[in-house]
Design an enzyme around this catalytic site. Structure first.
Site, PDB file in Angstrom:
ATOM      1  N   CYS A   1     -17.410  -2.779   4.515  1.00  0.00           N
ATOM      2  CA  CYS A   1     -17.746  -1.373   4.261  1.00  0.00           C
ATOM      3  C   CYS A   1     -17.602  -0.606   5.570  1.00  0.00           C
ATOM      4  O   CYS A   1     -17.252  -1.182   6.595  1.00  0.00           O
ATOM      5  CB  CYS A   1     -19.138  -1.231   3.658  1.00  0.00           C
ATOM      6  SG  CYS A   1     -20.448  -1.450   4.845  1.00  0.00           S
TER       7      CYS A   1
ATOM      8  N   ASN B   1      -6.502 -10.331  -6.734  1.00  0.00           N
ATOM      9  CA  ASN B   1      -6.501 -11.003  -5.436  1.00  0.00           C
ATOM     10  C   ASN B   1      -7.827 -11.680  -5.118  1.00  0.00           C
ATOM     11  O   ASN B   1      -7.892 -12.539  -4.255  1.00  0.00           O
ATOM     12  CB  ASN B   1      -6.141 -10.014  -4.322  1.00  0.00           C
ATOM     13  CG  ASN B   1      -6.955  -8.745  -4.386  1.00  0.00           C
ATOM     14  OD1 ASN B   1      -7.009  -8.073  -5.405  1.00  0.00           O
ATOM     15  ND2 ASN B   1      -7.641  -8.424  -3.305  1.00  0.00           N
TER      16      ASN B   1
ATOM     17  N   THR C   1       0.846  -1.207   0.000  1.00  0.00           N
ATOM     18  CA  THR C   1       0.000   0.000   0.000  1.00  0.00           C
ATOM     19  C   THR C   1       0.874   1.248   0.000  1.00  0.00           C
ATOM     20  O   THR C   1       0.639   2.184  -0.779  1.00  0.00           O
ATOM     21  CB  THR C   1      -0.938  -0.004   1.233  1.00  0.00           C
ATOM     22  OG1 THR C   1      -1.742  -1.183   1.174  1.00  0.00           O
ATOM     23  CG2 THR C   1      -1.839   1.216   1.250  1.00  0.00           C
TER      24      THR C   1
ATOM     25  N   HIS D   1       4.187 -10.011   3.404  1.00  0.00           N
ATOM     26  CA  HIS D   1       3.306 -10.857   4.205  1.00  0.00           C
ATOM     27  C   HIS D   1       2.411 -11.779   3.374  1.00  0.00           C
ATOM     28  O   HIS D   1       1.716 -12.629   3.916  1.00  0.00           O
ATOM     29  CB  HIS D   1       2.495 -10.021   5.212  1.00  0.00           C
ATOM     30  CG  HIS D   1       1.381  -9.207   4.640  1.00  0.00           C
ATOM     31  ND1 HIS D   1       0.086  -9.650   4.646  1.00  0.00           N
ATOM     32  CD2 HIS D   1       1.354  -7.986   4.062  1.00  0.00           C
ATOM     33  CE1 HIS D   1      -0.701  -8.712   4.096  1.00  0.00           C
ATOM     34  NE2 HIS D   1       0.053  -7.693   3.740  1.00  0.00           N
TER      35      HIS D   1
HETATM   36  N1  PLP Z   1      -2.417  -5.235  -3.882  1.00  0.00           N
HETATM   37  C1  PLP Z   1      -3.030  -6.427  -3.781  1.00  0.00           C
HETATM   38  C2  PLP Z   1      -3.436  -7.149  -5.031  1.00  0.00           C
HETATM   39  C3  PLP Z   1      -3.287  -6.984  -2.528  1.00  0.00           C
HETATM   40  O1  PLP Z   1      -3.912  -8.171  -2.430  1.00  0.00           O
HETATM   41  C4  PLP Z   1      -2.886  -6.258  -1.373  1.00  0.00           C
HETATM   42  C5  PLP Z   1      -3.185  -6.790  -0.025  1.00  0.00           C
HETATM   43  O2  PLP Z   1      -4.216  -7.424   0.201  1.00  0.00           O
HETATM   44  C6  PLP Z   1      -2.237  -5.026  -1.533  1.00  0.00           C
HETATM   45  C7  PLP Z   1      -2.026  -4.554  -2.803  1.00  0.00           C
HETATM   46  C8  PLP Z   1      -1.768  -4.240  -0.336  1.00  0.00           C
HETATM   47  O3  PLP Z   1      -0.663  -4.887   0.255  1.00  0.00           O
HETATM   48  P1  PLP Z   1      -0.174  -4.556   1.740  1.00  0.00           P
HETATM   49  O4  PLP Z   1      -1.066  -5.308   2.669  1.00  0.00           O
HETATM   50  O5  PLP Z   1       1.248  -5.055   1.789  1.00  0.00           O
HETATM   51  O6  PLP Z   1      -0.223  -3.087   1.934  1.00  0.00           O
END
Ligand code: PLP
Length: 374
Positions: free
Chosen positions: A320, A148, A70, A197
């Site tokens: 939400c 995801n 993020t 993670h």
């Molecule tokens: N992008 C995708 C596709 C994700 O699945 C996630 C986390 O669920 C993120 C970005 C964000 O990752 P982080 O938890 O390391 O900030």
């Protein structure tokens, strides 16, 4: 408890846990300090950096560690647009909140954003759609490699060649793809983000790759760490764990991917054949560990709670602001009706998922869905 929510986060690998905790005891120095304690930490940091350069085939000055994906995605999106007065960004409605919400926020700040939707029957954005969306002021394309929620794979190599031909920066969210498919960055991908993670490393370490630094401005300004790309003392134990997780992928990717795919397919086929009105939600090619299944006439949230009580951890939709679960924006964006999106559950495996767990899960899910329908 059987853990089938590995796209949310993964259990830390026991060897990585040991290495990370021992790093807290042994390499607690600040890598920027000139004394021996600091220099010992710096040596470990350099070893971890070598794994990153080897894994991704990039140079030492082409990446920096972050707290997670993020942060990396926020940093890179904001960094690019800060250089232009009238920028246009192409992204999609399928993106993770880290990209989607950031793009909504910058849209409110006056940046033009095109949120592409997948074509009917597709789970990902196509190169032709990106090409069509390009405007004279398009400065950046941001897309995920694998989704995801559904596992759908975007054709990153062909979009990268469009981006390169048009001279547009291309940022890839590689979080869900890492360890689930080959992730060598094609020519034309100018930046990418990953997260520790999701690959059995500790939380608190992500990676931002930036191959073209022309339009890079750091978000976190402080000391001269990481070539001034991100200020602040490095989270060395988590970085060591992240590098180790990449090493494990490099050594065992093929076996692990085949294994996850075999178990996922077994799981999915068994559920579809045992339970009427059960449908796998995906389109196009997908990564090996993800199965998004809709169970007709069953409320997803109720099923999720029942499965939790019966010993299975999975996920459904998105929370939400009231804490309730909303039908997934991604599934709705793929054209699925609310009824299907509301009755779907995402199961995601990891390289640690066993055949016994999958067999037990099938039994529990069949029983639970049958009794909810009754
Ligand atoms: N992008 C995708 C596709 C994700 O699945 C996630 C986390 O669920 C993120 C970005 C964000 O990752 P982080 O938890 O390391 O900030």
């Amino acid at each position: 408890m059987i853990y089938l929510d590995n796209n949310a986060t993964t259990r830390i690998d026991p060897l990585i846990l040991e290495e990370t905790t021992s790093a807290m005891h042994l390499f607690w120095g600040n890598p920027s300090s000139t004394h021996q304690i600091g220099q010992n930490a710096k040596k470990k940091l350099s070893q971890a950096c070598s794994e990153i350069t080897t894994f991704f085939g990039i140079r030492q000055d082409e990446f920096f560690f972050t707290s997670g994906a993020t942060e990396g995605l926020n940093t890179l999106i904001r960094s690019y647009i800060s250089h232009f007065t009238k920028a246009h960004i192409i992204t999609s409605i399928l993106e993770h909140e880290a990209v989607y919400q950031t793009c909504l926020a910058i849209e409110k700040e006056g940046i033009e954003v095109s949120f592409l939707s997948p074509n009917k029957g597709e789970g990902a954005i196509l190169p032709s759609q990106v090409l069509e969306a390009i405007r004279p002021n398009t400065q950046l394309i941001v897309l995920m490699w694998a989704n995801n929620e559904t596992g759908a794979i975007t054709d990153i190599p062909n979009i990268a060649s469009v981006a390169k031909r048009k001279g547009i920066a291309f940022l890839v969210d590689g979080v869900a793809s890492l360890g689930k498919m080959p992730c060598q960055l094609p020519d034309g991908v100018t930046a990418a983000c990953f997260s520790g993670h999701k690959i059995h490393a500790p939380k608190g370490c992500g990676l931002a790759i930036i191959r073209d630094k022309t339009f890079f401005t750091p978000l976190i300004i402080g000391g001269p760490q990481q070539g001034k790309k991100r200020g602040g003392t490095e989270n060395l134990p988590a970085i060591i764990g992240f590098a180790n997780a990449l090493y494990q992928i490099r050594q065992h990717a093929e076996t692990n991917i085949n294994n996850m795919r075999r178990l996922r397919d077994l799981f999915e086929n068994a559920l579809i054949s045992s339970l009427q009105g059960t449908k796998s939600i995906f389109a196009g090619s997908r990564i090996c560990n993800t199965s998004n299944i809709s169970f007709e006439n069953v409320d997803g949230e109720t099923l999720l709670i029942a499965l939790d009580q019966a010993g299975i951890a999975a996920s459904h939709g998105a929370a939400c602001s009231s804490g309730a679960l909303e039908p997934s924006r991604v599934l709705l964006g793929m054209g699925y009706p609310k009824k299907i999106a509301s009755s779907s559950i995402r199961f995601s495996l990891s390289r640690m998922t066993t055949l016994e767990e999958i067999e037990k899960s099938i039994e529990i899910i069949v029983q639970t869905v049958t009794s909810l329908r009754d």
